[in-house]
Design an enzyme around this catalytic site. Structure first.
Site, PDB file in Angstrom:
ATOM      1  N   MET A 194       3.174   4.498   3.650  1.00  0.00           N
ATOM      2  CA  MET A 194       3.521   4.266   4.666  1.00  0.00           C
ATOM      3  C   MET A 194       3.484   5.350   5.708  1.00  0.00           C
ATOM      4  SD  MET A 194       5.177  -0.015   5.533  1.00  0.00           S
ATOM      5  CE  MET A 194       7.074   0.477   5.326  1.00  0.00           C
ATOM      6  N   TYR A 244      16.997   0.949  -8.139  1.00  0.00           N
ATOM      7  CA  TYR A 244      16.658   1.737  -6.909  1.00  0.00           C
ATOM      8  C   TYR A 244      17.304   2.533  -5.672  1.00  0.00           C
ATOM      9  CZ  TYR A 244      14.411   2.577  -2.475  1.00  0.00           C
ATOM     10  OH  TYR A 244      13.601   3.118  -1.379  1.00  0.00           O
TER      11      TYR A 244
HETATM   12  N1  LIG Z   1      10.087   1.046   2.677  1.00  0.00           N
HETATM   13  C1  LIG Z   1      11.268   1.555   2.861  1.00  0.00           C
HETATM   14  O1  LIG Z   1      11.611   0.248   4.065  1.00  0.00           O
HETATM   15  C2  LIG Z   1      11.967   2.502   3.088  1.00  0.00           C
HETATM   16  C3  LIG Z   1      13.533   2.334   3.374  1.00  0.00           C
HETATM   17  C4  LIG Z   1      14.355   3.856   3.319  1.00  0.00           C
HETATM   18  C5  LIG Z   1      13.619   4.416   2.359  1.00  0.00           C
HETATM   19  N2  LIG Z   1      12.789   4.646   2.432  1.00  0.00           N
HETATM   20  C6  LIG Z   1      11.982   6.018   1.517  1.00  0.00           C
HETATM   21  O2  LIG Z   1      11.081   6.322   2.573  1.00  0.00           O
HETATM   22  C7  LIG Z   1       9.742   6.996   1.070  1.00  0.00           C
HETATM   23  C8  LIG Z   1       8.578   6.454   2.203  1.00  0.00           C
HETATM   24  O3  LIG Z   1       8.546   4.954   1.788  1.00  0.00           O
HETATM   25  P1  LIG Z   1       7.136   3.964   1.820  1.00  0.00           P
HETATM   26  O4  LIG Z   1       7.381   2.674   2.146  1.00  0.00           O
HETATM   27  O5  LIG Z   1       6.290   4.711   3.015  1.00  0.00           O
HETATM   28  O6  LIG Z   1       6.749   4.184   0.410  1.00  0.00           O
HETATM   29  P2  LIG Z   1       4.942   3.950   0.272  1.00  0.00           P
HETATM   30  O7  LIG Z   1       4.205   2.990   1.412  1.00  0.00           O
HETATM   31  O8  LIG Z   1       5.172   3.336  -1.229  1.00  0.00           O
HETATM   32  O9  LIG Z   1       4.714   5.090  -0.299  1.00  0.00           O
HETATM   33  C9  LIG Z   1       4.735   5.827  -1.740  1.00  0.00           C
HETATM   34  C10 LIG Z   1       3.318   6.726  -2.465  1.00  0.00           C
HETATM   35  O10 LIG Z   1       3.876   7.128  -3.266  1.00  0.00           O
HETATM   36  C11 LIG Z   1       3.230   7.283  -4.204  1.00  0.00           C
HETATM   37  N3  LIG Z   1       3.370   7.954  -5.901  1.00  0.00           N
HETATM   38  C12 LIG Z   1       4.166   6.549  -6.350  1.00  0.00           C
HETATM   39  N4  LIG Z   1       4.450   7.253  -7.660  1.00  0.00           N
HETATM   40  C13 LIG Z   1       3.852   8.832  -7.713  1.00  0.00           C
HETATM   41  C14 LIG Z   1       4.067   9.708  -8.145  1.00  0.00           C
HETATM   42  N5  LIG Z   1       4.836   9.756  -8.980  1.00  0.00           N
HETATM   43  N6  LIG Z   1       2.951  10.768  -8.000  1.00  0.00           N
HETATM   44  C15 LIG Z   1       3.295  10.677  -7.213  1.00  0.00           C
HETATM   45  N7  LIG Z   1       2.430   9.644  -6.366  1.00  0.00           N
HETATM   46  C16 LIG Z   1       3.683   8.800  -6.212  1.00  0.00           C
HETATM   47  C17 LIG Z   1       2.534   5.991  -3.755  1.00  0.00           C
HETATM   48  O11 LIG Z   1       1.325   6.085  -4.929  1.00  0.00           O
HETATM   49  P3  LIG Z   1       0.645   4.347  -4.965  1.00  0.00           P
HETATM   50  O12 LIG Z   1       0.998   3.113  -3.662  1.00  0.00           O
HETATM   51  O13 LIG Z   1      -0.512   4.537  -6.107  1.00  0.00           O
HETATM   52  O14 LIG Z   1       2.178   4.089  -6.314  1.00  0.00           O
HETATM   53  C18 LIG Z   1       2.539   6.233  -2.614  1.00  0.00           C
HETATM   54  O15 LIG Z   1       0.555   5.910  -2.224  1.00  0.00           O
HETATM   55  C19 LIG Z   1      10.279   7.037  -0.151  1.00  0.00           C
HETATM   56  O16 LIG Z   1      10.897   8.401  -0.553  1.00  0.00           O
HETATM   57  C20 LIG Z   1      10.691   5.331   0.284  1.00  0.00           C
HETATM   58  O17 LIG Z   1      12.351   5.325  -1.085  1.00  0.00           O
HETATM   59  C21 LIG Z   1      12.257   3.795   1.971  1.00  0.00           C
END
Ligand SMILES: NC(=O)c1ccc[n+]([C@@H]2O[C@H](COP(=O)([O-])OP(=O)(O)OC[C@H]3O[C@@H](n4cnc5c(N)ncnc54)[C@H](OP(=O)(O)O)[C@@H]3O)[C@@H](O)[C@H]2O)c1
Length: 277
Positions: free
Chosen positions: A10, A121
């Site tokens: 995302m 987490y």
């Molecule tokens: N979403 C929130 O509300 C939130 C809040 C605070 C912080 N964050 C942080 O912000 C960052 C981005 O979040 P997001 O919501 O954009 O995450 P996301 O949509 O879940 O995207 C994460 C991406 O990483 C890939 N991935 C997972 N395991 C992997 C691995 N071993 N090697 C390489 N790629 C891998 C996933 O692939 P798959 O989909 O195939 O698993 C996905 O494409 C993260 O660090 C998250 O912890 C998020």
């Protein structure tokens, strides 16, 4: 060149769009950050100046029953990236979370506040922050309550449920700042371009509860939905959440001049961008 890891996620997709020709992206099909061999192979082939790690295991409740996977992706994987960055003089940018805090402070968290995660987490993301330190050149950006056009998120869930039901119940005792991934991507680029290092908080400004956010979504979308209140205890999710985890972003503003817009105006911008798709 800036290499975005987790470029299909995302945040990753909005970041790639803003980086344009400066960015290259890889995701799980090209790199597995839990494998040192995979990390070294991609870093030595791409030779980036900056690595921005958006890859993570982000299923907060899933992490509670998959501790090993959470620590492997969110903790050890960041360590492998940091070692590769250290050995190649690359800046590592690690995206982290408000869930490293326990939410008991009562006023917005600053970067130097002591972390105390409540969930697996949060613990795994804190391990990632510490492991990012293996790279002398590192930037850790904590954010919260993300939503964006390219992922499953609270806004989309509310819009879907609001079209089906005329009454919903949403928790009103968790407070934070809903943050649009486009605004976060802007903040990340501002921090990189201003040579910032260390820990920064980045989120849309002002705050609300999930219940208040749901009401705003329905108001902006013109949906007539009655939003009733419930507590986090009543919701009874597997992972405990911090009740008040608003992030103080003044260090970001001071060091880059970038001022994140309010969550309410970001929501309006998101809804109008979404309506053009
Ligand atoms: N979403 C929130 O509300 C939130 C809040 C605070 C912080 N964050 C942080 O912000 C960052 C981005 O979040 P997001 O919501 O954009 O995450 P996301 O949509 O879940 O995207 C994460 C991406 O990483 C890939 N991935 C997972 N395991 C992997 C691995 N071993 N090697 C390489 N790629 C891998 C996933 O692939 P798959 O989909 O195939 O698993 C996905 O494409 C993260 O660090 C998250 O912890 C998020």
């Amino acid at each position: 060149m800036i290499l975005v890891i987790g470029a299909e996620g995302m945040l990753g997709r909005d970041l790639m769009a803003l980086l344009g020709e400066r960015g290259q992206g890889v995701d799980i099909a090209e790199i597995d950050i839990t494998s040192l061999e995979s990390v070294l192979q991609v870093i030595s082939a791409r030779k980036p100046d900056v690595v921005i790690n958006c890859a993570a295991y982000t299923d907060v409740d899933g992490c509670e029953s998959n501790t090993e996977k959470a620590m492997s992706v969110n903790g050890e994987g960041v360590g492998y990236l940091a070692m590769a960055c250290r050995d190649n003089n690359i800046l590592l940018v690690q995206i982290s979370t408000d869930y490293v805090f326990d939410g008991s402070k009562g006023v917005p968290y600053v970067e130097d506040d002591a972390p105390h995660p409540l969930s697996v987490y949060g613990e795994s993301k804190l391990a990632g922050e510490m492991n990012a330190g293996f790279s002398p050149e590192h930037l850790i950006i904590r954010t919260q309550w993300l939503y964006g056009i390219h992922g499953k998120n609270f806004v989309e869930t509310m819009l879907r449920l609001g079209a089906e039901k005329d009454e919903l119940t949403v928790v009103d005792d968790q407070v934070g700042s809903p943050t649009w991934t486009v605004d976060l991507a802007r903040a990340i680029i501002a921090l990189v371009d201003n040579g910032c290092r260390g820990i920064y908080h980045a989120a849309n400004s002002e705050y609300c509860s999930w219940n208040g956010f749901a009401r705003a979504i329905f108001a902006e979308a013109g949906l007539e939905v009655t939003v009733k209140t419930m507590t986090t205890t009543e919701l009874n999710r597997p992972a405990p959440r911090p009740l008040y985890s608003t992030l103080d972003c003044s260090r970001l503003e001071k060091d880059t001049g970038f001022q994140p817009q309010s969550w309410r105006s970001a929501l309006k911008e998101y809804l109008s961008a979404r309506s053009l798709l």
